[in-house]
Design a protein around this motif. Sequence first.
Motif, PDB file in Angstrom:
ATOM      1  N   ASN A   1       0.825  -1.207   0.000  1.00 22.32           N
ATOM      2  CA  ASN A   1       0.000   0.000   0.000  1.00 22.32           C
ATOM      3  C   ASN A   1       0.863   1.263   0.000  1.00 22.32           C
ATOM      4  OD1 ASN A   1      -2.819  -0.512  -0.136  1.00 22.32           O
ATOM      5  ND2 ASN A   1      -2.769  -1.404   1.905  1.00 22.32           N
TER       6      ASN A   1
ATOM      7  N   ARG B   1       1.415   7.234  -6.325  1.00 25.89           N
ATOM      8  CA  ARG B   1       0.273   8.128  -6.582  1.00 25.89           C
ATOM      9  C   ARG B   1       0.621   9.581  -6.250  1.00 25.89           C
ATOM     10  NH1 ARG B   1      -4.891   5.371  -6.665  1.00 25.89           N
ATOM     11  NH2 ARG B   1      -5.863   7.151  -5.671  1.00 25.89           N
TER      12      ARG B   1
ATOM     13  N   TYR C   1      -1.570  -3.099  -8.216  1.00 24.21           N
ATOM     14  CA  TYR C   1      -2.927  -3.451  -7.800  1.00 24.21           C
ATOM     15  C   TYR C   1      -3.336  -4.839  -8.283  1.00 24.21           C
ATOM     16  CZ  TYR C   1      -4.517   0.979  -5.755  1.00 24.21           C
ATOM     17  OH  TYR C   1      -4.721   2.060  -4.939  1.00 24.21           O
TER      18      TYR C   1
ATOM     19  N   ASP D   1     -10.779  -4.150  -8.119  1.00 27.84           N
ATOM     20  CA  ASP D   1     -11.499  -3.017  -8.695  1.00 27.84           C
ATOM     21  C   ASP D   1     -10.559  -1.848  -8.965  1.00 27.84           C
ATOM     22  OD1 ASP D   1     -11.078  -2.656  -6.023  1.00 27.84           O
ATOM     23  OD2 ASP D   1     -13.163  -2.260  -5.498  1.00 27.84           O
ATOM     24  N   SER D   2      -9.606  -1.605  -8.061  1.00 27.29           N
ATOM     25  CA  SER D   2      -8.633  -0.533  -8.288  1.00 27.29           C
ATOM     26  C   SER D   2      -7.726  -0.848  -9.472  1.00 27.29           C
ATOM     27  CB  SER D   2      -7.791  -0.307  -7.034  1.00 27.29           C
ATOM     28  OG  SER D   2      -8.591   0.171  -5.970  1.00 27.29           O
TER      29      SER D   2
ATOM     30  N   VAL E   1      -9.616   0.064 -12.553  1.00 24.29           N
ATOM     31  CA  VAL E   1      -9.683   1.523 -12.700  1.00 24.29           C
ATOM     32  C   VAL E   1      -8.371   2.065 -13.241  1.00 24.29           C
ATOM     33  CG1 VAL E   1      -9.840   3.698 -11.419  1.00 24.29           C
ATOM     34  CG2 VAL E   1     -11.458   1.857 -10.951  1.00 24.29           C
ATOM     35  N   GLU E   2      -7.249   1.591 -12.683  1.00 22.91           N
ATOM     36  CA  GLU E   2      -5.944   2.096 -13.112  1.00 22.91           C
ATOM     37  C   GLU E   2      -5.615   1.630 -14.530  1.00 22.91           C
ATOM     38  OE1 GLU E   2      -4.228   4.324 -11.676  1.00 22.91           O
ATOM     39  OE2 GLU E   2      -5.344   4.405  -9.787  1.00 22.91           O
TER      40      GLU E   2
END
Length: 529
Positions: free
Chosen positions: A58, A65, A87, A93-94, A97-98
């Motif tokens: 993380n 980021r 990810y 889900d992330s 998205v990325e």
Amino acid sequence: MRVHLAIYIYVLVALATVSCKPEYSYDFDYNSDSDYEGLLVRLDRELVKRDAYVAARNARIDSLRRVREVASSVDSLMLTVEIADLYRGFLTDSALVECRRAERLAGALNDDDTEFKMRLERIQQMPLAGFGHGAMAEFESLGLDSLSEVNHAKALWAGRQMYSYIAAQFPNFPDEQNRWNNKATELQESLVGMLEKDSPDMLLNAGECEFMKGNDARAYAILTELLERIDINSNMAARVASLIGQIASRQGRVDESIYYLALSAIADVRSATREVTSLQQLGIAMYDKGEIERADYYLQEALASAVECHASMRMLQTSEAIPVISAAGRDADNRNRARLYCALGLMGLLAIGLILLIVKLRNEMRHQQELRSNLEITNHAKEVYMSEFVSLCTVYMNKLNRFCEIAARKIATGATDELYRMTKSGRFAEEQSRDFYATFDNAFLHIYPDFVERVNELLRDDSKIELDAGERLNTDLRILAFIRLGVEDSPKIAQALNYSVNTIYSYRNRLRNRAVNRDTFDEDVMKIG
């Protein structure tokens, strides 16, 4: 150039400070004298540190980021690709998205290679989040024959993984699972011929292909050779060791299977990979060995990882994981209280920080309470559904017994013509269908009480479904209810509702024609609830 250099230095320093990879090595050649118990002890130690590995990953993502916020377009694309890769197998889900974000950035920069790569990455992960149909449609639209050799190989790799994920969704339907596995194997056979000879990627795919075709001896030879050549802590090593463990299990070599599954699980835990199966397979193997406590521990850890990963495909197996989630909630509450006590001790120096922390803690506590409430509702709904199912089975058994008694009397008295007329009339089947509909309607609406209203929201104003007095669901709504429960195969729906397949096809087509968005109607129904 200086801006780029500064960014790269910042990233390298950030990754170095948060890296959490203790260095050690161990032998991984199995023989009859190998002590798999020692490897399990090592796995237990790694599982204790799982939160630290997850926190490290993380932190790496957060560092990237932060850098991306001030990066140029080109650097932002590079960082987004890296974030999407971090990810993958960590937060589904992330990851999607990325991947989508990287596609858009690459398209804006006319970077066709990166755009295509990230599109493939997204396609192969979509089934994990429950978007198997969409993934297949998008993959089949690629036009493999029109791709360059390099992109063709990449597409085959992604397609093989996608079909494998889809196959994993049908553990209780061997024919369906084999159909998708065969598609994956077909792509993998083509891929092997396009990869560099004797490269790790080629050996991995060749070994897995032989495994899927049932050639265990050949697969075992290829994969054990590959395991000696690669970093034992890599994701590839985890995958290879898992395959070897499955081969050993399939051939009845239980101790060897446990050894390699533990090896795979260690690599997964150390890399903070949460979308895995080796730990779950290891738990089942330990259960078969009679080590119940350890098996329960491994299965709980595996299920907790699946939930944390937000992988819908894996979460299908978590209906029995409510105790794990509750335990995780209690642990989170304990951690929050500890943070609160520390903050109170430093109140004089950190007054402003303390106020912000209290707000954060309240939000987290509220979220935990909502989660527990939702879990209690879900658990109760499951009990009601099971009760309705048992009740329906009991009614069917009683009616079947009565029918058998009547048939026996008719046959004994020679009234076969009357028995024939009774069965030919279809009255018995109609009665059973009515009972089934009533039980199914009650159970389904208990779980999805606003289903009718939500369906009508998807339909045009002039095509809303109106129920008759006393009617809970009609045929249209029952078909959609089966789709919402994941039964999309029209023949199966027809069999359950006692209709012909053509009738079900007709109903489904009419429903799509009445929808606001015809193309996504089935997917929109799946999102209800």
